[in-house]
Write a protein that holds these residues in place. Sequence first.
Motif, PDB file in Angstrom:
ATOM      1  N   ALA A  68       0.824  -1.210   0.000  1.00 31.10           N
ATOM      2  CA  ALA A  68       0.000   0.000   0.000  1.00 31.10           C
ATOM      3  C   ALA A  68       0.859   1.261   0.000  1.00 31.10           C
ATOM      4  O   ALA A  68       0.475   2.284  -0.585  1.00 31.10           O
ATOM      5  N   THR A  69       2.008   1.205   0.636  1.00 29.77           N
ATOM      6  CA  THR A  69       2.919   2.357   0.632  1.00 29.77           C
ATOM      7  C   THR A  69       3.411   2.642  -0.778  1.00 29.77           C
ATOM      8  O   THR A  69       3.431   3.797  -1.225  1.00 29.77           O
ATOM      9  N   TRP A  70       3.797   1.601  -1.511  1.00 31.53           N
ATOM     10  CA  TRP A  70       4.222   1.789  -2.902  1.00 31.53           C
ATOM     11  C   TRP A  70       3.057   2.314  -3.734  1.00 31.53           C
ATOM     12  O   TRP A  70       3.246   3.190  -4.586  1.00 31.53           O
ATOM     13  N   TYR A  71       1.895   1.764  -3.495  1.00 32.80           N
ATOM     14  CA  TYR A  71       0.705   2.154  -4.250  1.00 32.80           C
ATOM     15  C   TYR A  71       0.421   3.640  -4.071  1.00 32.80           C
ATOM     16  O   TYR A  71       0.181   4.369  -5.041  1.00 32.80           O
ATOM     17  N   ARG A  72       0.461   4.112  -2.829  1.00 28.97           N
ATOM     18  CA  ARG A  72       0.163   5.527  -2.569  1.00 28.97           C
ATOM     19  C   ARG A  72       1.216   6.446  -3.167  1.00 28.97           C
ATOM     20  O   ARG A  72       0.899   7.530  -3.654  1.00 28.97           O
ATOM     21  N   ASP A  73       2.469   6.029  -3.128  1.00 26.40           N
ATOM     22  CA  ASP A  73       3.524   6.838  -3.749  1.00 26.40           C
ATOM     23  C   ASP A  73       3.245   7.019  -5.240  1.00 26.40           C
ATOM     24  O   ASP A  73       3.354   8.131  -5.784  1.00 26.40           O
ATOM     25  N   ARG A 162       3.170  -0.664  -9.529  1.00 23.49           N
ATOM     26  CA  ARG A 162       4.254  -0.910 -10.488  1.00 23.49           C
ATOM     27  C   ARG A 162       5.522  -0.141 -10.097  1.00 23.49           C
ATOM     28  O   ARG A 162       5.479   0.871  -9.402  1.00 23.49           O
ATOM     29  N   GLY A 163       6.640  -0.649 -10.593  1.00 29.96           N
ATOM     30  CA  GLY A 163       7.923  -0.044 -10.238  1.00 29.96           C
ATOM     31  C   GLY A 163       8.580  -0.747  -9.071  1.00 29.96           C
ATOM     32  O   GLY A 163       9.719  -0.439  -8.716  1.00 29.96           O
ATOM     33  N   HIS A 164       7.880  -1.705  -8.472  1.00 29.48           N
ATOM     34  CA  HIS A 164       8.415  -2.432  -7.316  1.00 29.48           C
ATOM     35  C   HIS A 164       8.317  -3.941  -7.547  1.00 29.48           C
ATOM     36  O   HIS A 164       8.165  -4.703  -6.598  1.00 29.48           O
ATOM     37  N   GLU A 165       8.422  -4.355  -8.797  1.00 25.59           N
ATOM     38  CA  GLU A 165       8.185  -5.759  -9.128  1.00 25.59           C
ATOM     39  C   GLU A 165       9.183  -6.692  -8.451  1.00 25.59           C
ATOM     40  O   GLU A 165       8.807  -7.760  -7.940  1.00 25.59           O
ATOM     41  N   ASP A 170      10.009 -10.774  -4.195  1.00 25.03           N
ATOM     42  CA  ASP A 170      10.598 -11.266  -2.946  1.00 25.03           C
ATOM     43  C   ASP A 170       9.541 -11.359  -1.845  1.00 25.03           C
ATOM     44  O   ASP A 170       9.505 -12.334  -1.080  1.00 25.03           O
ATOM     45  N   LEU A 171       8.695 -10.356  -1.762  1.00 27.18           N
ATOM     46  CA  LEU A 171       7.699 -10.303  -0.697  1.00 27.18           C
ATOM     47  C   LEU A 171       6.706 -11.466  -0.797  1.00 27.18           C
ATOM     48  O   LEU A 171       6.304 -12.038   0.222  1.00 27.18           O
ATOM     49  N   LEU A 172       6.328 -11.811  -2.030  1.00 27.58           N
ATOM     50  CA  LEU A 172       5.359 -12.886  -2.244  1.00 27.58           C
ATOM     51  C   LEU A 172       6.015 -14.246  -2.453  1.00 27.58           C
ATOM     52  O   LEU A 172       5.320 -15.256  -2.587  1.00 27.58           O
ATOM     53  N   GLY A 173       7.349 -14.276  -2.505  1.00 25.82           N
ATOM     54  CA  GLY A 173       8.048 -15.531  -2.714  1.00 25.82           C
ATOM     55  C   GLY A 173       7.821 -16.123  -4.086  1.00 25.82           C
ATOM     56  O   GLY A 173       7.770 -17.350  -4.252  1.00 25.82           O
ATOM     57  N   LEU A 174       7.694 -15.260  -5.112  1.00 25.62           N
ATOM     58  CA  LEU A 174       7.409 -15.740  -6.462  1.00 25.62           C
ATOM     59  C   LEU A 174       8.650 -16.355  -7.105  1.00 25.62           C
ATOM     60  O   LEU A 174       9.789 -15.963  -6.790  1.00 25.62           O
ATOM     61  N   ASP A 177      11.011 -16.287 -12.599  1.00 22.83           N
ATOM     62  CA  ASP A 177      10.470 -16.009 -13.929  1.00 22.83           C
ATOM     63  C   ASP A 177       9.052 -15.441 -13.893  1.00 22.83           C
ATOM     64  O   ASP A 177       8.460 -15.162 -14.929  1.00 22.83           O
ATOM     65  N   ALA A 178       8.491 -15.264 -12.709  1.00 17.37           N
ATOM     66  CA  ALA A 178       7.086 -14.876 -12.591  1.00 17.37           C
ATOM     67  C   ALA A 178       6.917 -13.364 -12.626  1.00 17.37           C
ATOM     68  O   ALA A 178       7.778 -12.601 -12.185  1.00 17.37           O
ATOM     69  N   LEU A 179       5.771 -12.941 -13.138  1.00 19.76           N
ATOM     70  CA  LEU A 179       5.440 -11.521 -13.231  1.00 19.76           C
ATOM     71  C   LEU A 179       4.000 -11.326 -12.771  1.00 19.76           C
ATOM     72  O   LEU A 179       3.090 -11.983 -13.279  1.00 19.76           O
ATOM     73  N   THR A 180       3.791 -10.428 -11.812  1.00 21.72           N
ATOM     74  CA  THR A 180       2.414 -10.111 -11.432  1.00 21.72           C
ATOM     75  C   THR A 180       1.808  -9.247 -12.526  1.00 21.72           C
ATOM     76  O   THR A 180       2.448  -8.345 -13.060  1.00 21.72           O
ATOM     77  N   MET A 181       0.538  -9.515 -12.838  1.00 20.57           N
ATOM     78  CA  MET A 181      -0.111  -8.827 -13.941  1.00 20.57           C
ATOM     79  C   MET A 181      -1.128  -7.792 -13.480  1.00 20.57           C
ATOM     80  O   MET A 181      -1.598  -6.984 -14.280  1.00 20.57           O
ATOM     81  N   ALA A 182      -1.473  -7.814 -12.208  1.00 17.56           N
ATOM     82  CA  ALA A 182      -2.434  -6.854 -11.668  1.00 17.56           C
ATOM     83  C   ALA A 182      -2.565  -7.094 -10.174  1.00 17.56           C
ATOM     84  O   ALA A 182      -2.040  -8.074  -9.631  1.00 17.56           O
ATOM     85  N   LEU A 183      -3.267  -6.197  -9.546  1.00 23.12           N
ATOM     86  CA  LEU A 183      -3.701  -6.355  -8.153  1.00 23.12           C
ATOM     87  C   LEU A 183      -5.210  -6.138  -8.141  1.00 23.12           C
ATOM     88  O   LEU A 183      -5.696  -5.115  -8.637  1.00 23.12           O
TER      89      LEU A 183
END
Length: 223
Positions: A68-73, A162-165, A170-174, A177-183
């Motif tokens: 949420a901190t990244w999101y608000r920034d 975005r910008g913190h992929e 690391d935070l989600l333990g992905l 090769d994985a990429l989050t596509m949305a929240l």
Amino acid sequence: MLPPTGQALTIMEALHSTPARRYLDPDPIPEDVLWAVLDAAIRGPSGGNAQQWGWVVVTDQDIKNRVATWYRDNWERAYGRHRERILASPAGSDGLSPRGFLGAEHLAHHIEEAPVWVFPVLRHAADEQDPRVGASIYGAVQQLCLAARAYGIGTSLTTLYRGHEDDLRDLLGLPPDALTMALIPMGSPAKGRWAQPRRKPVEDVVHFNRWGATRARSEGRNR
């Protein structure tokens, strides 16, 4: 078959009444409802039926607070600093409307209060340069939103983290090769209603065979 908490909606009713819901109640989503929504999502289209995806469900408050901190920034950089101008814009002008801005602003300031977040994740996409890579999952994401609608659960699709992929991976333990596509934050709507999203007339945005070739809509056709 829907359990008692579900709503018997036709497909067209759901398609025409699933706006982004950004005012969400913090109350938990029942476990059986959450699983039903996720099970509907994975029935969505997958390129080549490869199903190179995963769906990370986040309920951990520490994870949500950090993201949420990244999101608000990002919100402040992209929209927040334009608040006065957007709120002074006349209704009906192009771009984010004042009402839409206030809803998005509320989500930015309260997104961590949504009881459930879902991150749709694509494997083998971390270094992908093809702008169409999302085609392998976004259809399924929409099915998640439509299934949630049937259970009275509000959703919205956002990428403002975005910008913190790498940090998010690391935070989600992905996998590397994985990429989050949305929240997609999910929760019972706390404000607003299930209404048809406002859009430009379909006749203004549909082209036949070549761009710019339009066609009048017959009165006898369904609207």
